[in-house]
Enzyme design. Structure first.
Site, PDB file in Angstrom:
ATOM      1  N   LYS A  80       0.558  -0.933  -0.193  1.00 20.89           N
ATOM      2  CA  LYS A  80      -0.170   0.299  -0.043  1.00 20.89           C
ATOM      3  C   LYS A  80       1.133   0.900   0.111  1.00 20.89           C
ATOM      4  O   LYS A  80       1.876   0.933   0.059  1.00 20.89           O
ATOM      5  CB  LYS A  80      -1.038   0.210   1.352  1.00 20.89           C
ATOM      6  CG  LYS A  80      -2.045   0.614   0.829  1.00 20.89           C
ATOM      7  CD  LYS A  80      -3.306   0.429  -0.048  1.00 20.89           C
ATOM      8  CE  LYS A  80      -4.278   0.833   0.798  1.00 20.89           C
ATOM      9  NZ  LYS A  80      -5.370   0.009   0.025  1.00 20.89           N
ATOM     10  N   GLY A 179     -25.039   2.730   2.587  1.00 20.73           N
ATOM     11  CA  GLY A 179     -24.219   3.525   1.774  1.00 20.73           C
ATOM     12  C   GLY A 179     -24.477   3.037   0.321  1.00 20.73           C
ATOM     13  O   GLY A 179     -24.013   1.680   0.517  1.00 20.73           O
ATOM     14  N   VAL A 180     -25.056   3.490  -0.144  1.00 18.11           N
ATOM     15  CA  VAL A 180     -25.049   3.097  -2.158  1.00 18.11           C
ATOM     16  C   VAL A 180     -24.491   4.492  -2.959  1.00 18.11           C
ATOM     17  O   VAL A 180     -25.106   5.247  -3.795  1.00 18.11           O
ATOM     18  CB  VAL A 180     -26.379   3.420  -2.497  1.00 18.11           C
ATOM     19  CG1 VAL A 180     -27.205   2.041  -1.294  1.00 18.11           C
ATOM     20  CG2 VAL A 180     -27.425   4.844  -1.886  1.00 18.11           C
ATOM     21  N   GLY A 181     -23.073   3.970  -2.385  1.00 21.42           N
ATOM     22  CA  GLY A 181     -22.303   4.255  -3.178  1.00 21.42           C
ATOM     23  C   GLY A 181     -22.133   3.535  -4.627  1.00 21.42           C
ATOM     24  O   GLY A 181     -22.610   2.829  -4.264  1.00 21.42           O
ATOM     25  N   VAL A 183     -20.200   1.252  -5.358  1.00 21.85           N
ATOM     26  CA  VAL A 183     -20.429  -0.182  -4.653  1.00 21.85           C
ATOM     27  C   VAL A 183     -21.703  -0.749  -3.885  1.00 21.85           C
ATOM     28  O   VAL A 183     -22.663  -1.595  -4.887  1.00 21.85           O
ATOM     29  CB  VAL A 183     -19.290  -0.994  -3.107  1.00 21.85           C
ATOM     30  CG1 VAL A 183     -19.530  -2.699  -3.754  1.00 21.85           C
ATOM     31  CG2 VAL A 183     -18.149  -1.194  -4.097  1.00 21.85           C
TER      32      VAL A 183
HETATM   33  P1  NAD Z   1     -18.333   5.718  -2.461  1.00 24.90           P
HETATM   34  O1  NAD Z   1     -17.558   6.678  -1.204  1.00 24.90           O
HETATM   35  O2  NAD Z   1     -18.434   5.791  -3.951  1.00 24.90           O
HETATM   36  O3  NAD Z   1     -19.664   5.254  -1.242  1.00 24.90           O
HETATM   37  C1  NAD Z   1     -19.851   5.132   0.088  1.00 24.90           C
HETATM   38  C2  NAD Z   1     -21.133   5.975   0.614  1.00 24.90           C
HETATM   39  O4  NAD Z   1     -21.420   5.760   1.823  1.00 24.90           O
HETATM   40  C3  NAD Z   1     -21.465   7.089  -0.304  1.00 24.90           C
HETATM   41  O5  NAD Z   1     -22.218   7.128  -0.668  1.00 24.90           O
HETATM   42  C4  NAD Z   1     -21.586   7.819   0.998  1.00 24.90           C
HETATM   43  O6  NAD Z   1     -22.211   8.948   1.360  1.00 24.90           O
HETATM   44  C5  NAD Z   1     -22.401   7.097   1.940  1.00 24.90           C
HETATM   45  N1  NAD Z   1     -21.754   7.168   3.404  1.00 24.90           N
HETATM   46  C6  NAD Z   1     -20.930   7.502   4.251  1.00 24.90           C
HETATM   47  N2  NAD Z   1     -21.050   7.519   5.698  1.00 24.90           N
HETATM   48  C7  NAD Z   1     -22.140   7.128   5.416  1.00 24.90           C
HETATM   49  C8  NAD Z   1     -23.089   6.395   6.892  1.00 24.90           C
HETATM   50  N3  NAD Z   1     -22.071   7.017   8.136  1.00 24.90           N
HETATM   51  N4  NAD Z   1     -24.107   6.742   7.219  1.00 24.90           N
HETATM   52  C9  NAD Z   1     -24.520   6.000   5.970  1.00 24.90           C
HETATM   53  N5  NAD Z   1     -23.819   6.403   4.241  1.00 24.90           N
HETATM   54  C10 NAD Z   1     -22.889   6.907   4.582  1.00 24.90           C
HETATM   55  O7  NAD Z   1     -17.408   3.980  -2.243  1.00 24.90           O
HETATM   56  P2  NAD Z   1     -17.618   2.800  -2.285  1.00 24.90           P
HETATM   57  O8  NAD Z   1     -16.381   2.536  -3.680  1.00 24.90           O
HETATM   58  O9  NAD Z   1     -18.857   2.940  -2.925  1.00 24.90           O
HETATM   59  O10 NAD Z   1     -16.460   1.846  -1.570  1.00 24.90           O
HETATM   60  C11 NAD Z   1     -17.377   1.899   0.164  1.00 24.90           C
HETATM   61  C12 NAD Z   1     -17.045   0.703   0.988  1.00 24.90           C
HETATM   62  O11 NAD Z   1     -15.997  -0.123  -0.110  1.00 24.90           O
HETATM   63  C13 NAD Z   1     -15.892   1.367   1.172  1.00 24.90           C
HETATM   64  O12 NAD Z   1     -15.237   1.134   2.635  1.00 24.90           O
HETATM   65  C14 NAD Z   1     -14.675   1.323  -0.213  1.00 24.90           C
HETATM   66  O13 NAD Z   1     -13.162   1.253   0.991  1.00 24.90           O
HETATM   67  C15 NAD Z   1     -14.755  -0.582   0.259  1.00 24.90           C
HETATM   68  N6  NAD Z   1     -14.872  -0.880  -0.612  1.00 24.90           N
HETATM   69  C16 NAD Z   1     -14.846  -0.522  -2.179  1.00 24.90           C
HETATM   70  C17 NAD Z   1     -13.989  -1.225  -3.118  1.00 24.90           C
HETATM   71  C18 NAD Z   1     -14.538  -0.825  -4.364  1.00 24.90           C
HETATM   72  O14 NAD Z   1     -14.137  -1.097  -5.387  1.00 24.90           O
HETATM   73  N7  NAD Z   1     -15.272   0.710  -4.851  1.00 24.90           N
HETATM   74  C19 NAD Z   1     -13.453  -2.390  -3.243  1.00 24.90           C
HETATM   75  C20 NAD Z   1     -13.237  -2.942  -1.880  1.00 24.90           C
HETATM   76  C21 NAD Z   1     -13.577  -1.978  -1.095  1.00 24.90           C
END
Ligand code: NAD
Length: 347
Positions: A80, A179-181, A183
């Site tokens: 990392k 969290g509906v970002g 993933v």
């Molecule tokens: P993202 O930032 O696109 O989505 C996260 C979502 O969570 C956002 O919409 C944000 O508004 C919401 N959020 C933040 N705090 C919150 C809370 N207290 N309550 C409810 N919602 C909240 O991130 P992502 O890429 O979708 O990743 C999500 C998680 O998965 C992270 O922990 C990331 O480390 C992990 N992850 C992601 C990937 C990937 O391919 N993107 C791979 C492995 C792990």
């Protein structure tokens, strides 16, 4: 700042501190283990309050990548990188190129990729000075790993539902997604297509409303999601969602989500087990993105093979749950043991 005696040191192979006064670069690259292959792991750009905080973060994340890649059966080790900087204010092409030169100096022992604070566009800049960059997409497609991560979580969740709820399908199974970002939204669509009933939350009300309308899903306030009356809780926001208090109140019988480092403390895994809640180890469930990045490095990339590899996360999770039952241990502990068997034997 102790390094060899640092609580997260865990026999790291190499830790590199890099600076560049002209661009303002202050970075650390941690290579935990390369016995299965080069150490792949994202580049996090974050305004750490101190160098000590940055070191702790990079060591913890780098070690995690070794475990993740080993259990995803990838020919990769764990590493990392972090840059101590505010990505909104300090990120310049000069800074990224200086970082690229630092990566290049390691001769391929460390391969960098996107992480929080760094984007695909940033990786393109780093690529100008080093070839050791992963996740730039295959055949001109976007390098966004989140659809692949979501597919892997979906596969793990089906396994967890089989073991924890004794159900072979998801029809009518109630799932709460925190969290509906990137993933979480993809995962919600997979679950909806499989007939699950969804309860969604996000601190971003606009994105939440849009997705809930698209899927005809229920929504709830962020602080209420962990107590929603559901079968499955899917943490897909930030780390440490499973605190001792949350674990005590959870109504779901199964936990499976994408977020990294879901357990706020190691004891939480046993707490969940004592309550009869099946916890799916996070780094196993969320390995879909890194699996796809690993395939991008191969000349024989075929989408069907990538998908099959990601679907295989379900089988790994099956094995973890079986061993956890047999040995009366938490799945989190069993996952760590299995990973150590894999990279330990390669060591
Ligand atoms: P993202 O930032 O696109 O989505 C996260 C979502 O969570 C956002 O919409 C944000 O508004 C919401 N959020 C933040 N705090 C919150 C809370 N207290 N309550 C409810 N919602 C909240 O991130 P992502 O890429 O979708 O990743 C999500 C998680 O998965 C992270 O922990 C990331 O480390 C992990 N992850 C992601 C990937 C990937 O391919 N993107 C791979 C492995 C792990």
């Amino acid at each position: 700042m102790p390094v060899f005696d640092h609580p997260e040191y865990d026999h790291h192979q190499q830790i590199v501190f890099g600076g560049d006064p002209s661009s303002g670069l202050r970075a650390i690259i941690a290579i935990h283990d390369t016995s299965r292959g080069p150490a792949l792991g994202g580049l996090r750009i974050y305004p750490y309050a101190s160098e000590a905080e940055a070191l702790t973060d990079v060591l913890r994340l780098s070690r995690g990548m070794t475990y993740k890649s080993a259990l995803a059966d990838l020919p990769l080790g764990g590493g990392k990188a972090v840059i101590i900087a505010d990505p909104r204010r300090d990120k310049t092409p000069e800074l990224l190129r200086a970082m690229g030169r630092l990566v290049d100096g390691l001769g391929g022992a460390y391969i960098t990729a996107e992480d929080s604070g760094s984007s695909e566009a940033d990786m393109q800049v780093i690529r100008e000075v080093t070839e050791h960059v992963g996740g730039l997409g295959h055949d001109g497609r976007s390098g966004d790993p989140s659809p692949f991560t979501a597919l892997g979580v979906f596969s793990a969740l089906k396994s967890a539902v089989r073991h924890g709820l004794d159900r072979t399908d998801l029809d009518g199974v109630r799932v709460a997604i925190q969290g509906v970002g990137h993933v979480g939204a993809h995962l919600a669509r997979h679950l909806h297509d499989a007939g699950a009933r969804l309860v969604l939350t996000d601190v971003d009300g606009v994105a939440l409303g849009r997705l809930a309308e698209e899927l005809g899903a229920e929504t709830t306030a962020p602080e209420a999601i962990t107590e929603a009356d559901v079968d499955v809780f899917a943490p897909c926001a930030m780390g440490a969602a499973l605190t001792p208090m949350v674990s005590d109140r959870l109504k779901a019988r199964v936990v499976c989500g994408a977020a990294n480092n879901q357990l706020a403390a190691p004891g939480v895994a046993d707490q969940l087990r004592a309550r009869g809640i099946l916890y799916t180890p996070d780094y196993v469930a969320n390995a879909g993105g890194v699996i796809e990045i690993a395939w991008q490095r191969r000349a024989d990339y075929r989408r069907e093979d990538v998908m099959a590899h990601i679907e295989g996360i379900g089988a790994t999770v099956d094995e973890i749950f079986r061993r956890a039952d047999r040995d009366d241990l938490s799945p989190a502990l069993v996952a760590d043991e299995l990973a150590r068997e894999r990279f330990g034997s390669a060591r």
